[in-house]
Write a protein that holds these residues in place. Structure first.
Motif, PDB file in Angstrom:
ATOM      1  N   ALA A  87     -20.541   4.764 -34.908  1.00 47.67           N
ATOM      2  CA  ALA A  87     -20.952   3.363 -34.983  1.00 47.67           C
ATOM      3  C   ALA A  87     -20.076   2.566 -34.036  1.00 47.67           C
ATOM      4  N   ARG A  88     -20.727   1.682 -33.263  1.00 48.08           N
ATOM      5  CA  ARG A  88     -19.933   0.825 -32.364  1.00 48.08           C
ATOM      6  C   ARG A  88     -20.599  -0.534 -32.244  1.00 48.08           C
ATOM      7  N   ASP A  89     -19.747  -1.505 -31.959  1.00 43.43           N
ATOM      8  CA  ASP A  89     -20.254  -2.863 -31.755  1.00 43.43           C
ATOM      9  C   ASP A  89     -21.064  -2.895 -30.474  1.00 43.43           C
ATOM     10  N   PRO A  90     -22.119  -3.715 -30.419  1.00 43.16           N
ATOM     11  CA  PRO A  90     -22.940  -3.772 -29.209  1.00 43.16           C
ATOM     12  C   PRO A  90     -22.188  -4.376 -28.030  1.00 43.16           C
ATOM     13  N   ILE A  91     -21.186  -5.213 -28.295  1.00 43.84           N
ATOM     14  CA  ILE A  91     -20.372  -5.789 -27.236  1.00 43.84           C
ATOM     15  C   ILE A  91     -18.986  -5.173 -27.352  1.00 43.84           C
ATOM     16  N   PRO A  92     -18.522  -4.481 -26.309  1.00 41.04           N
ATOM     17  CA  PRO A  92     -17.191  -3.877 -26.404  1.00 41.04           C
ATOM     18  C   PRO A  92     -16.142  -4.925 -26.744  1.00 41.04           C
ATOM     19  N   ALA A  93     -15.175  -4.546 -27.567  1.00 41.42           N
ATOM     20  CA  ALA A  93     -14.143  -5.465 -28.022  1.00 41.42           C
ATOM     21  C   ALA A  93     -13.365  -6.073 -26.861  1.00 41.42           C
ATOM     22  N   SER A  94     -13.230  -5.344 -25.760  1.00 32.63           N
ATOM     23  CA  SER A  94     -12.481  -5.861 -24.614  1.00 32.63           C
ATOM     24  C   SER A  94     -13.175  -7.062 -23.976  1.00 32.63           C
ATOM     25  N   ASN A  95     -14.484  -7.177 -24.131  1.00 29.38           N
ATOM     26  CA  ASN A  95     -15.241  -8.291 -23.553  1.00 29.38           C
ATOM     27  C   ASN A  95     -15.463  -9.428 -24.530  1.00 29.38           C
ATOM     28  N   ALA A  96     -15.159  -9.212 -25.797  1.00 30.65           N
ATOM     29  CA  ALA A  96     -15.421 -10.230 -26.809  1.00 30.65           C
ATOM     30  C   ALA A  96     -14.563 -11.468 -26.543  1.00 30.65           C
ATOM     31  N   GLY A  97     -15.179 -12.623 -26.628  1.00 31.14           N
ATOM     32  CA  GLY A  97     -14.463 -13.871 -26.471  1.00 31.14           C
ATOM     33  C   GLY A  97     -14.281 -14.323 -25.034  1.00 31.14           C
ATOM     34  N   ARG A  98     -14.661 -13.497 -24.073  1.00 27.50           N
ATOM     35  CA  ARG A  98     -14.483 -13.873 -22.673  1.00 27.50           C
ATOM     36  C   ARG A  98     -15.688 -14.609 -22.119  1.00 27.50           C
ATOM     37  N   GLY A  99     -16.765 -14.609 -22.834  1.00 29.64           N
ATOM     38  CA  GLY A  99     -17.974 -15.261 -22.354  1.00 29.64           C
ATOM     39  C   GLY A  99     -18.811 -14.312 -21.530  1.00 29.64           C
ATOM     40  N   PRO A 100     -19.914 -14.810 -20.985  1.00 29.81           N
ATOM     41  CA  PRO A 100     -20.823 -13.950 -20.220  1.00 29.81           C
ATOM     42  C   PRO A 100     -20.205 -13.523 -18.888  1.00 29.81           C
ATOM     43  N   ASP A 101     -20.652 -12.389 -18.403  1.00 30.54           N
ATOM     44  CA  ASP A 101     -20.200 -11.863 -17.119  1.00 30.54           C
ATOM     45  C   ASP A 101     -20.789 -12.718 -16.010  1.00 30.54           C
ATOM     46  N   LEU A 102     -19.923 -13.377 -15.243  1.00 33.03           N
ATOM     47  CA  LEU A 102     -20.368 -14.297 -14.200  1.00 33.03           C
ATOM     48  C   LEU A 102     -21.181 -13.585 -13.119  1.00 33.03           C
ATOM     49  N   ALA A 103     -20.770 -12.394 -12.728  1.00 38.28           N
ATOM     50  CA  ALA A 103     -21.499 -11.652 -11.694  1.00 38.28           C
ATOM     51  C   ALA A 103     -22.919 -11.328 -12.164  1.00 38.28           C
ATOM     52  N   LEU A 104     -23.055 -10.959 -13.410  1.00 39.35           N
ATOM     53  CA  LEU A 104     -24.379 -10.648 -13.952  1.00 39.35           C
ATOM     54  C   LEU A 104     -25.253 -11.901 -13.965  1.00 39.35           C
ATOM     55  N   LEU A 105     -24.703 -13.023 -14.386  1.00 40.95           N
ATOM     56  CA  LEU A 105     -25.471 -14.264 -14.400  1.00 40.95           C
ATOM     57  C   LEU A 105     -25.913 -14.660 -12.992  1.00 40.95           C
ATOM     58  N   GLU A 106     -25.057 -14.450 -11.996  1.00 41.98           N
ATOM     59  CA  GLU A 106     -25.420 -14.767 -10.612  1.00 41.98           C
ATOM     60  C   GLU A 106     -26.545 -13.873 -10.108  1.00 41.98           C
ATOM     61  N   GLU A 107     -26.526 -12.592 -10.500  1.00 43.56           N
ATOM     62  CA  GLU A 107     -27.605 -11.672 -10.127  1.00 43.56           C
ATOM     63  C   GLU A 107     -28.924 -12.105 -10.758  1.00 43.56           C
ATOM     64  N   VAL A 108     -28.879 -12.500 -12.013  1.00 44.10           N
ATOM     65  CA  VAL A 108     -30.084 -12.955 -12.706  1.00 44.10           C
ATOM     66  C   VAL A 108     -30.632 -14.206 -12.026  1.00 44.10           C
ATOM     67  N   LEU A 109     -29.762 -15.148 -11.711  1.00 40.46           N
ATOM     68  CA  LEU A 109     -30.180 -16.372 -11.055  1.00 40.46           C
ATOM     69  C   LEU A 109     -30.799 -16.062  -9.693  1.00 40.46           C
ATOM     70  N   SER A 110     -30.173 -15.169  -8.943  1.00 38.49           N
ATOM     71  CA  SER A 110     -30.704 -14.779  -7.637  1.00 38.49           C
ATOM     72  C   SER A 110     -32.088 -14.168  -7.774  1.00 38.49           C
ATOM     73  N   GLY A 111     -32.272 -13.305  -8.769  1.00 37.38           N
ATOM     74  CA  GLY A 111     -33.565 -12.680  -8.998  1.00 37.38           C
ATOM     75  C   GLY A 111     -34.625 -13.699  -9.374  1.00 37.38           C
ATOM     76  N   LEU A 112     -34.249 -14.674 -10.192  1.00 38.50           N
ATOM     77  CA  LEU A 112     -35.203 -15.717 -10.581  1.00 38.50           C
ATOM     78  C   LEU A 112     -35.589 -16.593  -9.401  1.00 38.50           C
ATOM     79  N   GLU A 113     -34.648 -16.852  -8.524  1.00 38.22           N
ATOM     80  CA  GLU A 113     -34.938 -17.681  -7.340  1.00 38.22           C
ATOM     81  C   GLU A 113     -35.911 -16.967  -6.395  1.00 38.22           C
ATOM     82  N   ARG A 114     -35.883 -15.641  -6.378  1.00 38.92           N
ATOM     83  CA  ARG A 114     -36.774 -14.873  -5.499  1.00 38.92           C
ATOM     84  C   ARG A 114     -38.199 -14.830  -6.031  1.00 38.92           C
TER      85      ARG A 114
END
Length: 123
Positions: free
Chosen positions: A95-122
């Motif tokens: 059993a494991r948490d869906p979000i790794p504990a090392s990423n908890a509390g840091r907020g969303p991954d900025l690089a991933l959000l930029e990729e999503v935004l770029s894809g939406l703009e296209r």
């Protein structure tokens, strides 16, 4: 003429009591399971396992959340967590948490959000 018929339990409570051996919830570290916890099989089913345990092992070859697993098996959350606790204690599932504990509390991954935004703009 047939003998007297035993009344059936329309709520399914009798079945759940039998499935869990009378236990109403998991104990120990298994009590931290929630609906988003991902479950993955660590071992194959072996002869003699309870049918529901076999189904959990079979369905969780790829990670499944507790909520998805409950929907597939048609079991309430508290009953499923008791069955999962059995398999966790035996080392048959992980059993494991869906979000790794090392990423908890840091907020969303900025690089991933930029990729999503770029894809939406296209679009």
């Amino acid at each position: 003429m047939s003998g007297p018929r035993r009344p059936t339990d329309p709520s399914g409570l009798e079945r759940y009591y039998v499935l869990t051996g009378g236990r109403s919830g998991p104990g120990g570290s298994s009590s931290s399971l929630d609906v988003a916890t991902l479950i993955t099989s660590r071992a194959a089913a072996v002869p003699g396992l309870q049918h529901e345990h076999e189904e959990i092992l079979r369905r969780c070859r790829d990670p499944l959340s507790v909520a998805e697993l409950g929907a597939h098996l048609g079991l309430p959350f508290n009953i499923l967590t008791v069955l999962l606790a059995d398999l966790l204690d035996a080392g048959r599932v992980e059993a494991r948490d869906p979000i790794p504990a090392s990423n908890a509390g840091r907020g969303p991954d900025l690089a991933l959000l930029e990729e999503v935004l770029s894809g939406l703009e296209r679009l």
